[in-house]
Motif scaffolding. Structure first.
Motif, short mmCIF file in Angstrom:
data_model
loop_
_atom_site.label_atom_id
_atom_site.label_comp_id
_atom_site.label_asym_id
_atom_site.label_seq_id
_atom_site.Cartn_x
_atom_site.Cartn_y
_atom_site.Cartn_z
N ASP A 41 29.30 7.43 32.76
CA ASP A 41 29.49 7.62 31.33
C ASP A 41 30.79 6.99 30.84
O ASP A 41 30.97 6.76 29.64
CB ASP A 41 29.49 9.11 31.00
N PHE A 49 31.45 4.02 28.26
CA PHE A 49 31.43 4.19 26.81
C PHE A 49 32.75 4.79 26.32
O PHE A 49 33.46 5.46 27.09
CB PHE A 49 30.27 5.09 26.40
N LYS A 92 30.49 7.73 19.81
CA LYS A 92 29.16 7.79 19.21
C LYS A 92 28.80 9.24 18.87
O LYS A 92 29.14 10.18 19.60
CB LYS A 92 28.12 7.20 20.16
N TYR A 117 24.16 8.86 24.33
CA TYR A 117 24.13 7.43 24.62
C TYR A 117 22.80 7.08 25.30
O TYR A 117 22.35 7.77 26.22
CB TYR A 117 25.28 7.03 25.54
N THR A 118 22.18 6.00 24.86
CA THR A 118 20.92 5.54 25.44
C THR A 118 21.19 4.46 26.48
O THR A 118 22.31 3.96 26.62
CB THR A 118 19.99 4.98 24.35
N ASP A 128 22.65 1.20 24.82
CA ASP A 128 23.94 1.15 24.12
C ASP A 128 24.90 0.19 24.81
O ASP A 128 24.94 0.09 26.05
CB ASP A 128 24.55 2.54 24.04
N ASN A 158 19.18 6.46 32.78
CA ASN A 158 20.12 7.56 32.69
C ASN A 158 19.61 8.77 33.47
O ASN A 158 18.42 9.10 33.39
CB ASN A 158 20.35 7.96 31.23
N ASN A 197 32.71 12.02 24.14
CA ASN A 197 31.26 12.27 24.18
C ASN A 197 30.70 11.56 25.41
O ASN A 197 30.67 10.34 25.48
CB ASN A 197 30.59 11.75 22.92
N SER A 198 30.27 12.34 26.39
CA SER A 198 29.68 11.79 27.62
C SER A 198 28.20 12.14 27.75
O SER A 198 27.64 12.09 28.84
CB SER A 198 30.44 12.30 28.85
N LEU A 210 24.43 11.70 27.81
CA LEU A 210 23.49 10.60 28.05
C LEU A 210 22.07 11.05 27.72
O LEU A 210 21.66 12.16 28.08
CB LEU A 210 23.55 10.15 29.51
N GLU A 211 21.34 10.19 27.05
CA GLU A 211 19.93 10.46 26.77
C GLU A 211 19.11 10.14 28.01
O GLU A 211 19.24 9.07 28.59
CB GLU A 211 19.47 9.61 25.59
#
Length: 469
Positions: free
Chosen positions: A294, A297, A301, A305-306, A309, A397, A447-448, A450-451
């Motif tokens: 993660d 990033f 956001k 996160y997708t 990204d 992910n 923000n970590s 993940l989707e």
């Protein structure tokens, strides 16, 4: 035997056989009074024609010319894939699965002429008998011959395989060596392609060992066993014998990476070593599995996160992980498994909090970084699933499910699950937590989250399972 006409005008198609991975192709052949023409191997068309026909990366083309009807070649299984076709003439082909597994000993036979071909996967015994004079048998292979390669053979007359040869074997030309090959009961099956797992002593490395087990074809390596940054990695193994490399090795000292020495070490382990593995994987058709973070990033956001990204790392560690991801993304066969907040068999945040709770220490824990815990065993399980299912290449992910939480929330849950008062944990901002730090501090993504398509159990359930074990 009389010659038969080539069938013109077929539509390119792929037909499966009872042997997994062994597929027959119908080839379009175009002809007129001058002769005929065909595309014998056309990568883009043929790999799109049907399931089980891979882009196998041929490196050599061989031709066997047979002037007499009945010439019979022995059942040989080589440690590479083979694409077989006929340039002129006609053959009766016989294939026997000599790989370890449930289909060991399975047999498939068919005739081939210039309007058909067959893809023979590694470990499947291949043999043929000519049905017309002046038959030219041609095959593409994806490795060069080597005296160190492992071969497996089967006797043409094996009673278990019971191949119905059109011309009896006692009436045809067979080499003395082919006559001496063993019966099926005495054949040593061809083992699977090897798998290399790096970072074997880390949290994820130990989880991968638990997932895949100990087998002769699986190699677990630490830096002491295999230095990925040392010169000569290309020649350190017979890489054509490997099918998969799982790279769970990484430099993960986030703050230390901000020092001059740590910066060099991080780039060496997370970029130079990854580039070396990518080069080996690309050159040898190996599937490379790379574990990402993660930290690629910036955490700005809103929302998860997708896998699509764009990376925007804040610190040196994140920069090196993002660089490694970019390198792996150009390997033809790759999976980038991106995860966050991993806990497993080793030092980690959860173990630290459980220890503090037991010793009566009341910690201050950061409450403005948000994410989800991920068990190392879940990452290992997901990697195994990607490989076994042949999932699409790219970024995947992997985290637990449930509502995102802060490190403060996780610490409170650890205290609660271990029978201690969660109110002993107090929250603190990232800036305040590191205000009195002695050395350099890396910026963290706030923000970590993940989707993930298949989150499974919540992080709270996984945490409870982890602590109970």
């Amino acid at each position: 035997m009389t010659s038969v006409s080539i069938e013109f005008g077929k539509t390119l198609s792929v037909r499966r056989t009872p042997i997994p991975g062994l597929v027959v192709l119908d080839l379009p052949v175009h002809g007129d009074a001058r002769g005929w023409f065909k595309e014998n191997w056309q990568r883009a068309k043929m790999t799109a024609a049907g399931i089980d026909l891979p882009d196998f990366g041929p490196v050599q083309n061989n031709i066997s010319f047979n002037d007499a009807v009945g010439t019979t070649r022995g059942i040989h299984a080589e440690p590479w894939d083979k694409y077989v076709s006929v340039a002129t003439g006609r053959i009766f082909g016989a294939w026997v699965d000599l790989r370890e597994g449930d289909t060991f000993g399975a047999v498939f036979t068919t005739e081939l002429d210039p309007s058909s071909a067959i893809f023979v996967p590694r470990g499947v015994g291949n043999s043929y008998q000519t049905l017309e004079p002046d038959t030219a048998y041609t095959y593409l292979v994806n490795d060069h011959w080597s005296p160190d390669a492992t071969y497996t053979f089967l006797n043409l007359a094996d009673e278990t395989a019971s191949i119905d040869w059109p011309i009896p074997l006692d009436e045809v030309e067979i080499s003395a060596k082919d006559k001496e090959h063993p019966r099926l009961a005495d054949v040593v099956p061809m083992p699977p392609k090897k798998m290399l797992i790096t970072g074997a002593n880390g949290q994820l490395g130990r989880a991968l060992r638990a997932e895949f087990g100990d087998h002769p074809w699986i190699e677990y390596a630490s830096r002491e066993d295999l230095d990925l940054t040392a010169p000569g990695l290309d020649a350190a193994r017979r890489w054509r014998d490997y099918g998969t490399i799982i790279n769970s090795a990484a430099y993960t000292s986030v703050d230390q990476a901000e020092t001059p020495e740590g910066r060099r070490d991080a780039w060496s382990a997370n970029v130079t070593a990854v580039a070396a593995l990518a080069r080996v994987a690309t050159a040898n058709g190996i599937t490379l599995v790379h574990v990402s973070s993660d930290y690629v990033f910036d955490g700005d956001k809103t929302g998860p996160y997708t896998s699509d990204d764009v990376a925007s790392p804040l610190g040196v560690y994140g920069q090196t992980k993002a660089a490694g991801d970019a390198i792996v993304s150009v390997v033809p066969r790759h999976y980038i498994v991106r995860t966050s907040w991993v806990i497993g068999d080793g030092r980690n945040f959860v173990r630290t909090m459980a220890g503090l709770a037991e010793r009566g220490v009341d910690p201050k824990v950061v409450d403005d970084q948000t994410g989800r815990l991920t068990l190392a065993s879940d990452v290992a399980s997901r990697i195994a699933h990607l490989l076994r299912s042949g999932a699409p290449i790219g970024v995947h992910n992997v985290t637990s499910g449930g509502e995102p939480a802060s490190w403060y929330d996780v610490a409170r849950e650890v205290f609660r699950l271990t029978g201690h008062d969660p109110d002993r944990v107090s929250g603190v901002s990232t800036d305040d937590y590191f205000a009195a730090a002695d050395g350099p501090v890396s910026r963290r993504p706030r923000n970590s989250v993940l989707e993930t398509a298949d989150p499974g159990a919540t992080w709270q359930q996984r945490l409870a399972e982890y602590l109970s074990s």
